[in-house]
Scaffold this motif. Sequence first.
Motif, mmCIF file in Angstrom:
data_model
loop_
_atom_site.group_PDB
_atom_site.id
_atom_site.type_symbol
_atom_site.label_atom_id
_atom_site.label_comp_id
_atom_site.label_asym_id
_atom_site.label_seq_id
_atom_site.Cartn_x
_atom_site.Cartn_y
_atom_site.Cartn_z
ATOM 1 N N MET A 1 30.762 23.638 66.338
ATOM 2 C CA MET A 1 29.659 23.135 67.158
ATOM 3 C C MET A 1 28.615 22.497 66.247
ATOM 4 S SD MET A 1 27.132 25.214 69.697
ATOM 5 C CE MET A 1 28.499 25.710 70.728
ATOM 6 N N ALA A 2 28.384 21.197 66.396
ATOM 7 C CA ALA A 2 27.491 20.488 65.483
ATOM 8 C C ALA A 2 26.033 20.689 65.874
ATOM 9 C CB ALA A 2 27.811 18.997 65.508
ATOM 10 N N GLN A 117 25.435 17.368 58.869
ATOM 11 C CA GLN A 117 26.691 18.067 59.089
ATOM 12 C C GLN A 117 27.681 17.649 58.012
ATOM 13 O OE1 GLN A 117 28.658 17.240 62.778
ATOM 14 N NE2 GLN A 117 30.153 18.890 62.543
ATOM 15 N N ASP A 121 31.661 23.597 61.234
ATOM 16 C CA ASP A 121 30.428 24.378 61.349
ATOM 17 C C ASP A 121 29.679 24.466 60.027
ATOM 18 O OD1 ASP A 121 30.637 24.916 64.050
ATOM 19 O OD2 ASP A 121 31.846 26.712 63.742
ATOM 20 N N LYS A 122 29.957 23.555 59.099
ATOM 21 C CA LYS A 122 29.301 23.572 57.792
ATOM 22 C C LYS A 122 28.226 22.494 57.736
ATOM 23 C CE LYS A 122 33.344 25.447 55.425
ATOM 24 N NZ LYS A 122 32.768 26.800 55.359
ATOM 25 N N TYR A 123 27.077 22.871 57.161
ATOM 26 C CA TYR A 123 25.911 21.993 57.143
ATOM 27 C C TYR A 123 25.216 22.064 55.791
ATOM 28 C CZ TYR A 123 26.836 22.549 62.060
ATOM 29 O OH TYR A 123 27.477 22.588 63.262
ATOM 30 N N GLU A 143 26.735 27.778 56.856
ATOM 31 C CA GLU A 143 27.755 27.808 57.895
ATOM 32 C C GLU A 143 27.147 28.414 59.151
ATOM 33 O OE1 GLU A 143 32.323 29.380 58.754
ATOM 34 O OE2 GLU A 143 31.399 29.653 56.787
ATOM 35 N N PHE A 144 27.334 27.738 60.264
ATOM 36 C CA PHE A 144 26.841 28.227 61.549
ATOM 37 C C PHE A 144 27.818 29.282 62.050
ATOM 38 C CE2 PHE A 144 26.692 27.392 66.298
ATOM 39 C CZ PHE A 144 25.561 28.156 66.498
ATOM 40 N N ASN A 145 27.333 30.516 62.213
ATOM 41 C CA ASN A 145 28.197 31.620 62.624
ATOM 42 C C ASN A 145 28.321 31.776 64.126
ATOM 43 O OD1 ASN A 145 28.822 32.331 60.010
ATOM 44 N ND2 ASN A 145 27.165 33.820 59.847
ATOM 45 N N GLY A 146 27.519 31.009 64.878
ATOM 46 C CA GLY A 146 27.621 31.063 66.327
ATOM 47 C C GLY A 146 26.352 31.552 66.988
#
Length: 205
Positions: A1-2, A117, A121-123, A143-146
């Motif tokens: 998810m961006a 981005q 899910d890496k930023y 990293e976006f874990n949710g």
Amino acid sequence: MALFNRKNNNAPSATTPAVDPALAALTGDYTIDPAHTSIGFTVRHAMVTNVRGSFGEHEGSLKLDGRNPANSAASIDVRIASVDTGIADRDGHLVSGDFFDAEKFPLMTFRSTQAEQLGGDKYRVTGDLTIKDVTRPLAIDLEFNGSATDVYGNERVGFEGSADILRSDWGLTWNAALETGGVMVSDKVKLNFDISAIKAAAPQA
């Protein structure tokens, strides 16, 4: 998810992708939850092992914009005197004038200036890191874990990531030479972030 995009283009076009409803739902202001957030570091000691520490007192905020992710931002304040490496004498040395000089410079701060981005899910979030009286740019890979709603009804998002710095770039230059060669404390330090943030309630109409 961006959550973040490389470009900010407000002009609609036929090639502009539709906004992901799940992403748009994350839009809002968030407060970093210090009870479930860790900000720490790892540094090489005496050339042979790693010392790990963390800062127990910090506060911050996130602004996530799911419809125009380039507008997202982050702000973090860390209280230097809360450093904890598990050894009281070492912590005392770190807050002294040899290192952070916490009495004169009580806070370490980060203010984001850009987000992008990297894929999936890496930023990468870039901003200004201030330690003592020195401000320099820092890029943090995350990293976006949710996202989830916790048992108390709080809407949460989670990120984890790291960044490598040279402490000498921020004026942290104390060291001691070893008889066998090398130095007591490495210049390279790895910063570690594990962040949980709670979404602010929408204002009442």
